[in-house]
Design a protein around this motif. Structure first.
Motif, PDB file in Angstrom:
ATOM      1  N   GLN A   4      -7.595  10.579  -3.349  1.00 51.57           N
ATOM      2  CA  GLN A   4      -7.911  11.328  -4.563  1.00 51.57           C
ATOM      3  C   GLN A   4      -8.361  12.723  -4.148  1.00 51.57           C
ATOM      4  OE1 GLN A   4      -7.083   9.289  -7.234  1.00 51.57           O
ATOM      5  NE2 GLN A   4      -9.067   8.540  -7.877  1.00 51.57           N
ATOM      6  N   PRO A  42      -6.549  20.117  -5.713  1.00 52.21           N
ATOM      7  CA  PRO A  42      -6.113  21.308  -4.985  1.00 52.21           C
ATOM      8  C   PRO A  42      -6.856  22.558  -5.414  1.00 52.21           C
ATOM      9  CG  PRO A  42      -4.605  20.877  -6.769  1.00 52.21           C
ATOM     10  CD  PRO A  42      -5.647  19.800  -6.833  1.00 52.21           C
ATOM     11  N   ARG A  73      -1.549  12.627  -1.957  1.00 49.11           N
ATOM     12  CA  ARG A  73      -1.899  11.948  -3.203  1.00 49.11           C
ATOM     13  C   ARG A  73      -1.174  10.617  -3.290  1.00 49.11           C
ATOM     14  NH1 ARG A  73      -4.826  14.362  -7.810  1.00 49.11           N
ATOM     15  NH2 ARG A  73      -3.931  12.611  -8.924  1.00 49.11           N
ATOM     16  N   ARG A  74       0.087  10.626  -2.869  1.00 49.78           N
ATOM     17  CA  ARG A  74       0.866   9.396  -2.976  1.00 49.78           C
ATOM     18  C   ARG A  74       0.403   8.342  -1.979  1.00 49.78           C
ATOM     19  NH1 ARG A  74       6.775   8.904  -4.803  1.00 49.78           N
ATOM     20  NH2 ARG A  74       5.770   6.888  -5.119  1.00 49.78           N
ATOM     21  N   SER A  75      -0.330   8.780  -0.954  1.00 52.84           N
ATOM     22  CA  SER A  75      -0.863   7.764  -0.042  1.00 52.84           C
ATOM     23  C   SER A  75      -2.189   7.217  -0.572  1.00 52.84           C
ATOM     24  CB  SER A  75      -1.047   8.361   1.352  1.00 52.84           C
ATOM     25  OG  SER A  75      -2.011   9.381   1.284  1.00 52.84           O
ATOM     26  N   GLY A  76      -2.590   7.641  -1.745  1.00 57.01           N
ATOM     27  CA  GLY A  76      -3.746   7.020  -2.386  1.00 57.01           C
ATOM     28  C   GLY A  76      -5.003   7.855  -2.379  1.00 57.01           C
ATOM     29  N   LEU A  89      -7.904   3.079   2.731  1.00 57.35           N
ATOM     30  CA  LEU A  89      -6.779   4.011   2.804  1.00 57.35           C
ATOM     31  C   LEU A  89      -6.535   4.417   4.263  1.00 57.35           C
ATOM     32  CD1 LEU A  89      -7.664   6.378  -0.171  1.00 57.35           C
ATOM     33  CD2 LEU A  89      -5.907   4.613  -0.119  1.00 57.35           C
ATOM     34  N   LEU A 118       2.706  22.469  -0.828  1.00 57.58           N
ATOM     35  CA  LEU A 118       2.540  21.601  -1.989  1.00 57.58           C
ATOM     36  C   LEU A 118       3.039  20.182  -1.694  1.00 57.58           C
ATOM     37  CD1 LEU A 118       1.514  21.872  -4.820  1.00 57.58           C
ATOM     38  CD2 LEU A 118       3.798  22.495  -5.571  1.00 57.58           C
ATOM     39  N   TYR A 123       0.423  18.090  -0.107  1.00 53.79           N
ATOM     40  CA  TYR A 123      -0.575  17.643  -1.082  1.00 53.79           C
ATOM     41  C   TYR A 123      -0.050  16.435  -1.853  1.00 53.79           C
ATOM     42  CZ  TYR A 123      -2.826  17.526  -5.655  1.00 53.79           C
ATOM     43  OH  TYR A 123      -3.444  17.109  -6.804  1.00 53.79           O
ATOM     44  N   ALA A 124       1.193  16.536  -2.355  1.00 55.82           N
ATOM     45  CA  ALA A 124       1.758  15.432  -3.130  1.00 55.82           C
ATOM     46  C   ALA A 124       1.830  14.175  -2.279  1.00 55.82           C
ATOM     47  CB  ALA A 124       3.143  15.812  -3.644  1.00 55.82           C
TER      48      ALA A 124
END
Lengths: 805, 349
Positions: A84, A87, A79-82, A197, A72, A75-76
């Protein structure tokens, strides 16, 4: 003029209605079996595509882990690196005794959400209950019905926009049920990413990006072998059907020779005649093609339930129930019918084209001039064999396996005439009586006309022997393997972990060995992998079906330093005992052994229960195998049922579970035996038409023998004897071919298709039965011409000696 | 007009169902959620962070910016928290849903983007000390003491921005020490602001990067039922006058009449809560915005302070076409006082 010529040509069929029926039946059979297979394949493929589309896997690329699952945290951080991403957590959940595939998605971001929201709205479900405990399921109406019968805690929204067999739930519910709060199966890369990104390859080198279209092909890839198998059967039937057609077309032209001569004498141009015959063939092909399509549709509809059983049994793939009529299927079926007819009729039309204006009907034995063509065919056959062999030696994979098989079958078929004629020559040398000598020689003379039918018989017999040996070997291995794999006397499933613990305690107090069956599902290189944790017990040490193992294999597994992998997983990833396997980035174990695991499409590994629990403490503990004296089983089962309130169906004894497994196995191969039988039927029919064709050509050869004093009855007997002789030789030759085929299926095709190699067992009784069946078919096929011969008007035979015929 | 009829939430699925708690849920019962209490003292830095026991909360930054050529821009950076149930839980079991809106507005351009994320798994959240509010790669982060110095960043398909904020005045508590009443029947929220940000940084627009400077205003608000049943939307003004004084005023439109309130903020940052009815806003010319008639020109008055101003949208098309949609954009102020500000209008359809 043309009209007169046409009516003259067509009048032939009025006088020979049986021939017309044979021709059309042959064509319809060929087209029918082929289209049936195509319809089944088309339906299954469409169903996979629909399922993939309905699950949203065709919309976007996926990001899947090389091994294990996606933490997990990762995944977070993505997401925090931009990026989209959305899951997905997949797994299997059990309600009562039933297993369901569950796909947990984020109901705020997954591409499926609009469809689900619409369904929820029609269901007038409270807007947010899918996101909050207890949580809501979404499923196809059929699956929803089964689910609602198995549990009532979670409401179910029905929607036919989902494929059967899958439960969709919010990831909060899925992770609760699967007890996987910290891991994900894969991520979907949503469309419309922000430009600029950091590439995912840099951010997550351990994850593989799977393009959307390939994700859809998952099931298709898995089931390719099965469809290829069906296609091979379909093609075989088509080829056999064409043999019939070829024979009949040849016969009809042969019988119309004198008419053709007359028509040409009257001034009909050759070009027009050939065009008329071609038109006749086209009409016949179209009508029979349509009849074949109709038959094929019925056959497909009848076989589809078995196919569904096979697919879900062997591959876990679900196929929708109904067969739909597709335009491309109709067109391709008709094209096959027309193409096949012209292919089969080409030789006859060419002969007609080349026929001298006043050529007399063939009166001389054609056998003598045929030996050259036998040799040529045999050489071509050897080339086919060698080509197939080369392909299997150089290339790997299912296609290579099938190329080898085609080379083998075609090569053997092409070599057949030479082998038979050699056999007949030897036979002729061995006998001294004139009648016997004549019989051998005459049989050889008949060979060219019979060879196609005999090839068909050879192929059908060899396929029957090969496939039959494969299935029987599989069954034998499978039952032996079941004995090893299911050593416990009773298998119990509790309704909760807590109940499981109480039961374990209670049983252990009574000195009964309890083997917990616990597993955790992860993904390895994008495909599902199940990790079983087993207790250290004599049961495993003595029974588990190991194919290869390091010394002290069970000690190493028990110590938590090694694992066992199933055969298909080992083959897929080229794993050998002694190497290591990383189940998670920080969990690498030595492979101590490989075990056979038939009937399972997916990878599986076994390690020590303690080691698994250290990694996944929350996995369910509800299934147990119990070891106790067999005679105590009924009493114990009754006691457990009453004391622990475990439903009757949750306590299964060994006998019951084996019967259930074998039942699945038998259903799986129903389709194979059905096709097997149909092919043999078609081959028998081919024999009949060939003999009927030869019949009229043979009068010039029979008449002199009759004139020398043999009765018509004797001639008819000889006819049947000859048919028997040819069938017997073919059957004897088919035996080794069938065994090679069986070997190829077991050692090559099975390995490629399923990932397991099976030992080959021999079943001489089956062969004997099959050979007798072939001989019976030969007698039946020869009976009709023989009966005609025995009742032939002697005047017909005398006519042979007249000037004209 | 009924609140629920304004935001038909099922069209886009659960995201909208979960979030327009934003508006549709604002008027509903608090059902187990905490409610603001008069007299509770806000305490910082803890209250900069999230309050999961309350239904709805936001971190709402707007800024009026200018580039070297004098062209005006506005930016918005908003993080919403919406709780499906009170409290926090581990991982996917968290009932918290996060949503963020970012926008850049110029006289002829309005670009916006939206992010939605589940709570509990780290993809979005707010920590109080050091202050950090994030969703995906959008971020509002403290680089100094509490909210004194901050960096914000957001990006959409066609734009991104990177700005630094420096507070040049104190936090302002609205209502009674941060307890802000929203209706005659007593609905209220906790509400404070930092309206004194100096802003500088870069906007990346389709035409290329633009260096900008200006002033920003951060609003912090949380509640469980800030609207009364009959209230259907609001018009909210944050105006910064050239004199250094500032005015926050809002009109909550209801069936039984409008409820207005606000805060007068002196140049030194002293807050004077305005009694209901003191602040007035009268809709002027309407613009056709995405098929709706929306007043993009207002007359705002606060007679006590001698304020009578025309408020004019910089770009009348500042429509936020997000999961739940509203109008939000920079405005220019003329009349008794001149200045700039931001206007938010919800509940127009």
């Amino acid at each position: 003029m043309i009209r007169t010529a046409l009516s003259a040509i067509l009048s032939h069929w009025r006088r020979h209605p049986l021939q017309l029926v044979t021709l059309m039946a042959g064509l319809a059979l060929a087209t029918g079996l082929w289209s049936a297979v195509q319809a089944i394949n088309g339906e299954a493929r469409a169903s996979y595509a629909r399922a993939a589309e309905q699950l949203g896997t065709t919309v976007a690329d996926r990001l899947a882990p090389e091994d294990g699952s996606i933490p997990l945290r990762q995944y977070a951080s993505l997401r925090r690196s931009g990026w989209q991403l959305t899951p997905v957590l997949e797994g299997t959940v059990r309600f009562k005794r039933q297993s369901f595939d569950i796909m947990g998605i984020d109901l705020l971001s997954h591409p499926l959400v609009p469809a689900l929201a619409e369904a929820a709205e029609q269901d007038s479900a409270p807007a947010l209950d899918a996101l909050l405990p207890p949580g809501r399921f979404f499923a196809h109406p059929e699956t929803a019905q089964m689910l609602s019968a198995a549990q009532s805690e979670h409401p179910v929204t029905q929607t036919d926009r989902l494929p059967r067999g899958v439960l969709i739930a919010d990831i909060s519910l899925a992770s609760r049920l699967l007890r996987q709060p910290d891991s994900l199966s894969y991520l979907i890369i949503l469309p419309d990413q922000i430009p600029g990104l950091t590439p995912l390859e840099q951010l997550a080198p351990g994850l593989t990006r799977i393009p959307a279209r390939n994700a859809a092909a998952d099931t298709a890839r898995l089931t390719d072998s099965f469809h290829l198998n069906l296609t091979a059967f379909g093609l075989l039937s088509f080829a056999v059907g064409l043999f019939i057609v070829q024979g009949t077309i040849g016969l009809s032209l042969e019988q119309r020779r004198s008419m053709i001569r007359t028509l040409r004498g009257l001034g009909v141009p050759m070009r027009a005649l050939v065009a008329l015959f071609a038109a006749e063939l086209a009409v016949v092909a179209l009508i029979s093609g349509i009849a074949g399509l109709a038959g094929g549709y019925l056959v497909a509809a009848a076989l589809l339930p078995d196919v569904q059983a096979t697919l879900s049994g062997l591959y876990g793939a679900s196929v929708d129930g109904a067969l739909s009529l597709r335009l491309e299927w109709v067109l391709s079926g008709l094209a096959m019918a027309c193409g096949g007819t012209f292919l089969a009729g080409a030789q006859a039309l060419y002969a007609l084209w080349r026929m001298p204006l006043l050529a007399a009907p063939a009166t001389q034995a054609r056998g003598q001039q045929a030996s050259n063509s036998h040799l040529a065919a045999a050489i071509a056959g050897v080339v086919c064999l060698l080509a197939g062999l080369t392909v299997i030696l150089i290339f790997q994979g299912l296609i290579a396996g099938f190329v080898f098989l085609s080379g083998l079958m075609l090569g053997a078929a092409l070599m057949l005439p030479l082998l038979i004629s050699t056999g007949l020559r030897i036979g002729a040398r061995l006998c001294t009586r004139p009648f016997a000598e004549w019989l051998w020689a005459d049989t050889r003379a008949q060979l060219p006309g019979m060879s196609l039918a005999l090839m068909a018989l050879l192929l059908a017999l060899a396929t029957n022997i090969g496939v039959g040996t494969m299935v029987s070997s599989f069954r034998l291995t499978f039952t032996g393997w079941l004995d090893q794999r299911l050593p416990a006397e009773v298998y119990v499933t509790t309704t909760s972990d807590e109940q499981g613990e109480r039961l374990t305690q209670w049983l252990e107090d009574r000195g009964i060995t309890v083997l917990p069956i616990r597993h955790s599902d992860i993904r390895y290189k994008g495909a599902p992998l199940r990790i079983y944790g087993v207790a250290d017990d004599e049961t495993y040490r003595q029974n588990w079906p190991l194919l290869e193992a390091l010394p002290n294999v069970w000690d190493r597994v028990a110590a938590g330093e090694a694992l066992l992998v199933n055969e298909q997983f080992a083959r897929r990833h080229d794993l050998k005992p002694g190497r290591t396997l990383a189940l998670a980035p920080d969990w690498e174990l030595t492979i101590a052994g490989i075990y056979s695991d038939y009937g399972n499409p997916n990878g599986q590994v076994i390690t020590s229960l303690a080691a698994l629990l250290a990694r996944a403490p929350d996995i369910p503990n509800r299934q147990f195998g119990l070891r106790l004296p067999a005679e105590d089983v009924p009493e114990l089962a009754t006691y457990i049922r009453e004391a622990f309130e475990i439903p009757r169906e949750n306590i299964v004894d060994q006998v019951g579970i084996k019967a259930r497994s074998l039942g699945v196995f038998e259903r799986t191969f129903t389709i194979t035996s059905a096709l097997n039988l149909l092919t043999l039927g078609v081959a028998g029919f081919a024999m009949l038409t060939s003999l009927l064709t030869l019949w009229s050509q043979r009068l010039p050869q029979l008449a002199p023998v009759w004139a020398m004093g043999l009765s018509r009855r004797q001639l008819a007997g000889a006819e049947i004897l000859r048919s028997l002789l040819l069938a017997a030789i073919t059957a004897v030759l088919a035996l080794p071919l069938g065994l090679v085929l069986a070997w190829a299926l077991l050692a090559v095709i099975n390995v490629e298709a399923f990932g397991w190699k099976l030992p080959m067992h021999l079943f001489p009784e089956d062969w004997l039965r099959l050979i007798l069946l072939a001989l019976l078919a030969a007698v039946v096929a020869a009976a009709l011409p023989a009966r005609r011969l025995s009742r032939l008007d002697p005047a017909e035979l005398l006519k042979v000696f007249a000037n004209e015929r | 007009m009924n609140v629920r009829s304004i935001f038909p939430f099922l069209l886009a699925g659960w995201a909208t169902a979960a979030l327009p708690q934003g508006y549709a849920g604002l008027g509903t019962e608090a059902e187990g959620f905490a409610v603001p209490e008069l007299g509770r003292k806000l305490s910082f830095p803890q209250d900069h962070g999230a309050h999961p026991d309350f239904r709805i909360e936001w971190w709402y930054l707007t800024a009026n910016l200018t580039d070297a050529s004098g062209r005006d821009y506005g930016i918005q950076w908003t993080l919403f928290r919406s709780a499906l149930a009170p409290g926090e839980a581990e991982g996917w079991q968290s009932p918290q849903i996060w949503m963020a809106h970012a926008a850049v507005t110029a006289p002829d351009q309005h670009l916006f983007a939206e992010r939605i994320a589940r709570g509990g798994v780290g993809q979005a959240g707010v920590s109080a000390d050091p202050f950090d509010a994030w969703i995906g790669d959008w971020q509002m982060r403290s680089t100094g003491e509490a909210l004194e110095k901050m960096e914000i960043a957001a990006s959409g398909q066609e734009f991104s921005y990177d700005l630094r904020l420096t507070a040049e005045g104190p936090l302002v508590l609205h209502g009674e020490e941060g307890y802000s009443v929203k209706s005659d029947s007593g609905q209220a929220s906790y509400y404070y602001s930092q309206p004194f940000y100096q802003v500088s940084g870069t906007l990346d627009l389709p035409g290329g990067p633009v260096d900008v400077t200006g002033h920003g205003w951060l609003d912090r608000e949380w509640s469980s039922q800030p609207l009364a049943e009959d209230q259907s939307g609001w018009d909210w003004f944050s105006l910064s006058f050239d004199s250094g004084e500032k005015l926050m005023g809002f009109v909550l439109r209801g069936d039984s009449g409008d409820f207005t309130s606000g805060t007068w903020i002196t140049a030194e940052g002293v807050a004077e809560p305005l009694p209901p009815g003191a602040f007035r806003a009268e809709a002027g010319a309407e613009s056709d915005v995405q098929g709706r008639k929306i007043p993009t020109s207002w007359k705002a008055t606060l007679p006590d302070k001698g304020v009578s101003v025309e408020v004019q949208a910089l770009n009348p098309q500042s429509w936020m076409g997000t999961s739940f949609s509203y109008w939000e954009g920079p405005v220019t102020v003329t009349g008794s006082h001149s200045g700039k500000g931001y206007l938010e209008m919800t509940g127009y359809d």
